[in-house]
Design a protein around this motif. Structure first.
Motif, PDB file in Angstrom:
ATOM      1  N   HIS A  23       0.719  -1.269   0.372  1.00  0.00           N
ATOM      2  CA  HIS A  23      -0.369  -0.114   0.416  1.00  0.00           C
ATOM      3  C   HIS A  23       0.900   1.497  -0.134  1.00  0.00           C
ATOM      4  CE1 HIS A  23      -2.519   2.477   1.320  1.00  0.00           C
ATOM      5  NE2 HIS A  23      -2.059   3.352   2.308  1.00  0.00           N
ATOM      6  N   TRP A  45      -1.048   8.151  -0.655  1.00  0.00           N
ATOM      7  CA  TRP A  45      -1.597   7.215  -1.667  1.00  0.00           C
ATOM      8  C   TRP A  45      -1.220   8.349  -3.317  1.00  0.00           C
ATOM      9  CZ3 TRP A  45      -7.359   7.272  -0.381  1.00  0.00           C
ATOM     10  CH2 TRP A  45      -7.502   6.526   0.659  1.00  0.00           C
ATOM     11  N   ASP A  73      -9.200   5.852   5.336  1.00  0.00           N
ATOM     12  CA  ASP A  73      -8.869   6.605   5.743  1.00  0.00           C
ATOM     13  C   ASP A  73      -8.117   6.586   6.326  1.00  0.00           C
ATOM     14  OD1 ASP A  73      -8.940   9.655   4.402  1.00  0.00           O
ATOM     15  OD2 ASP A  73      -8.139   8.817   4.189  1.00  0.00           O
ATOM     16  N   VAL A  84      -7.953   0.053   5.852  1.00  0.00           N
ATOM     17  CA  VAL A  84      -6.722   1.313   5.765  1.00  0.00           C
ATOM     18  C   VAL A  84      -7.437   2.555   4.512  1.00  0.00           C
ATOM     19  CG1 VAL A  84      -4.683   2.578   4.760  1.00  0.00           C
ATOM     20  CG2 VAL A  84      -4.411   0.819   6.052  1.00  0.00           C
ATOM     21  N   HIS A  85      -8.316   2.083   3.525  1.00  0.00           N
ATOM     22  CA  HIS A  85      -8.473   2.524   2.755  1.00  0.00           C
ATOM     23  C   HIS A  85     -10.479   2.950   2.804  1.00  0.00           C
ATOM     24  CE1 HIS A  85      -6.022   3.128  -1.111  1.00  0.00           C
ATOM     25  NE2 HIS A  85      -5.273   1.478  -0.723  1.00  0.00           N
ATOM     26  N   GLU A  86     -11.003   2.015   3.500  1.00  0.00           N
ATOM     27  CA  GLU A  86     -12.565   2.528   4.107  1.00  0.00           C
ATOM     28  C   GLU A  86     -12.177   3.784   4.805  1.00  0.00           C
ATOM     29  OE1 GLU A  86     -14.214  -0.688   6.387  1.00  0.00           O
ATOM     30  OE2 GLU A  86     -16.079  -0.833   5.142  1.00  0.00           O
ATOM     31  N   HIS A 128      -5.436  -4.141   4.496  1.00  0.00           N
ATOM     32  CA  HIS A 128      -5.725  -2.476   3.156  1.00  0.00           C
ATOM     33  C   HIS A 128      -6.592  -2.190   3.256  1.00  0.00           C
ATOM     34  CE1 HIS A 128      -3.818  -1.846  -0.894  1.00  0.00           C
ATOM     35  NE2 HIS A 128      -3.913  -1.003  -0.487  1.00  0.00           N
ATOM     36  N   HIS A 129      -8.206  -2.676   3.043  1.00  0.00           N
ATOM     37  CA  HIS A 129      -9.084  -2.739   3.025  1.00  0.00           C
ATOM     38  C   HIS A 129      -9.369  -1.517   3.937  1.00  0.00           C
ATOM     39  CE1 HIS A 129     -13.403  -2.998   1.284  1.00  0.00           C
ATOM     40  NE2 HIS A 129     -13.952  -3.179   2.178  1.00  0.00           N
ATOM     41  N   ARG A 179      -4.630  10.133  -5.369  1.00  0.00           N
ATOM     42  CA  ARG A 179      -4.788  11.472  -4.840  1.00  0.00           C
ATOM     43  C   ARG A 179      -3.597  12.537  -3.702  1.00  0.00           C
ATOM     44  NH1 ARG A 179      -7.970  10.199   1.440  1.00  0.00           N
ATOM     45  NH2 ARG A 179      -5.311  10.123   1.577  1.00  0.00           N
TER      46      ARG A 179
END
Length: 454
Positions: free
Chosen positions: A370, A374, A402, A398-400, A395-396, A377
């Motif tokens: 990851h 980002w 933010d 962290v993105h979910e 990983h999901h 962004r």
């Protein structure tokens, strides 16, 4: 409530260890017709010989390592950490046993346990054993190789495949099966065993249909080996200079009360190492002896590799140099690309070892890389410094959510003993564990490797 129960379990475990030690010393168990203390305890608990042996091994290591007992009572270590050390102590060679008897080594092992969960701690202790006595690791690998076999039997009901591989060959097979099986689709109704069987067949079909497949063909190994600079130089120097086999030292020693308790606690699953007669060492053992005291070679998940396996891989492999700074952090290799692949991925994995989410424990081969800042962004670069190893789930997360991520360098190693006497190799010499803190946009800490319990 659960915390209080855990505290009580730790206190009772320590108290039981001292009672078992006293029972062994008093010998009162001998009047009941039991073969040994383990059999007496097994009959009393009805838990079986294996559980009784593990209990007695734990009692031995707790009563012989006061620092370990104190850490268990303070709930800084778990019973799993105690089990890891008890298994190592029960099978220790004289060199490892001497190192474990050193108070400084015991303090380092306890300090290391405070940083790692049980799974990673077992790997770290294995690295300590390999660094202290690499010859014994090589001998065990050679013994496993001698026991390898594979039966492929045609039956009316199908073909039965049954066998045994050494640990490193088994690891390569598992990686190949995982790669061939892939991730199951949502409507995949096959069991894990069925998917593994189909993967084995797929590997066979690929080998038979590949255009480069000819009799005796072999491809280069796709296995990552992590070597510290000190280890790489020692290994290559030993390979260049060669070695003349010498008689191995007599590894037999006098029996102590601690040995008697260890012997009583062993069961068939963990046989005692047989006394080693004077013998001529093999070239592989001579090579291993040249690496005493240097950090052990590992795979990308931190598992210790036998020296002969490392030498074999170095003989026919693509070598990637990963330069690290004074804090064991790999530096940026300066490539401009979005995806982490090849040398970039290997460098990030060499630093993190697995999922960077504290307490996850997912091995590197199941993880993704990851961008901490980002790519799209934050205009983050694809560099080692900007990468973190995360399993698919975290990983999901962290993105979910933010989450922002901050990396912390490894804790400094304990100070070396100032005494003039020789001491065992540093336990932490082959371990450089970075940690991470994950925060929400508001600054709330969601998970941190710097906080006990995350």
């Amino acid at each position: 409530m659960l915390a209080r129960i855990d505290e009580a379990v730790a206190a009772l475990t320590a108290a039981k260890a001292h009672l078992l030690h006293a029972e062994q010393a008093a010998g009162t168990w001998q009047g009941h017709g039991d073969r040994d203390l383990a059999a007496w305890r097994s009959r009393g608990t009805r838990a079986g010989a294996g559980a009784a042996g593990a209990e007695l091994r734990g009692a031995l290591v707790l009563t012989s390592m006061p620092a370990l007992e104190d850490a268990l009572l303070a709930r800084e270590l778990s019973t799993t950490h105690v089990e890891v050390l008890s298994r190592v102590a029960a099978r220790a060679t004289p060199a490892v046993a001497a190192a474990l008897a050193e108070p400084a080594t015991q303090r380092e092992l306890v300090a290391l346990g405070r940083q790692l969960d049980g799974r990673e701690y077992a790997k770290a202790v294995d690295r300590f054993v390999a660094q202290t006595d690499p010859v014994s690791v090589e001998r065990e690998h050679a013994a496993q190789r001698e026991r390898r076999h594979l039966f492929v039997t045609d039956l009316p009901s199908g073909t039965r495949v049954q066998g045994m591989l050494d640990a490193r060959a088994g690891h390569r097979l598992r990686l190949a099966l995982e790669a061939a099986a892939g991730r199951p689709a949502q409507d995949d109704e096959r069991s894990t065993e069925q998917r593994r069987a189909d993967a084995l067949v797929a590997l066979a079909e690929h080998a038979l249909t590949a255009p480069e497949t000819v009799a005796g063909a072999a491809s280069r190994p796709h296995v990552s080996v992590v070597l510290r600079e000190q280890t790489f130089h020692a290994l290559t120097r030993a390979l260049r200079e060669g070695a003349t086999p010498q008689p191995a030292p007599d590894e037999r020693r006098a029996t102590t009360p601690a040995d008697e308790l260890a012997q009583a606690s062993r069961d068939d699953a963990t046989p005692a190492p047989a006394p080693v007669e004077r013998r001529t060492t093999t070239p592989a053992e001579e090579l291993a002896a040249a690496l005493v005291g240097v950090p052990a070679a590992t795979d990308e998940d931190g598992t210790t590799l036998p020296v002969s396996e490392v030498a074999r891989i170095l003989c026919d492999c693509a070598l990637t140099r990963v330069v690290v700074d004074a804090e064991s952090r790999p530096v940026d290799v300066g490539r401009t690309q979005r995806l982490y692949s090849g040398h970039l991925r290997r460098a990030v994995v060499a630093r993190d070892g697995g999922c960077g989410w504290s307490g996850c424990g997912s091995p590197a081969r199941w993880c993704e890389i990851h961008h901490i800042r980002w790519w799209d962004r934050d205009r983050g670069v694809t560099s080692v410094e900007n990468g973190i190893t995360l399993c698919s789930y975290h990983h999901h997360v962290v993105h979910e959510r933010d989450l922002s991520i901050v990396r912390h360098p490894p804790a400094p190693p304990p100070p070396q003993s100032s005494r003039g006497s020789a001491r065992a190799p540093s336990v932490t010499g082959s371990v450089a564990t970075v940690t991470y803190t994950f925060r929400t946009r508001g600054g709330e800490v969601v998970r941190s490797g710097r906080i006990p319990g995350g």
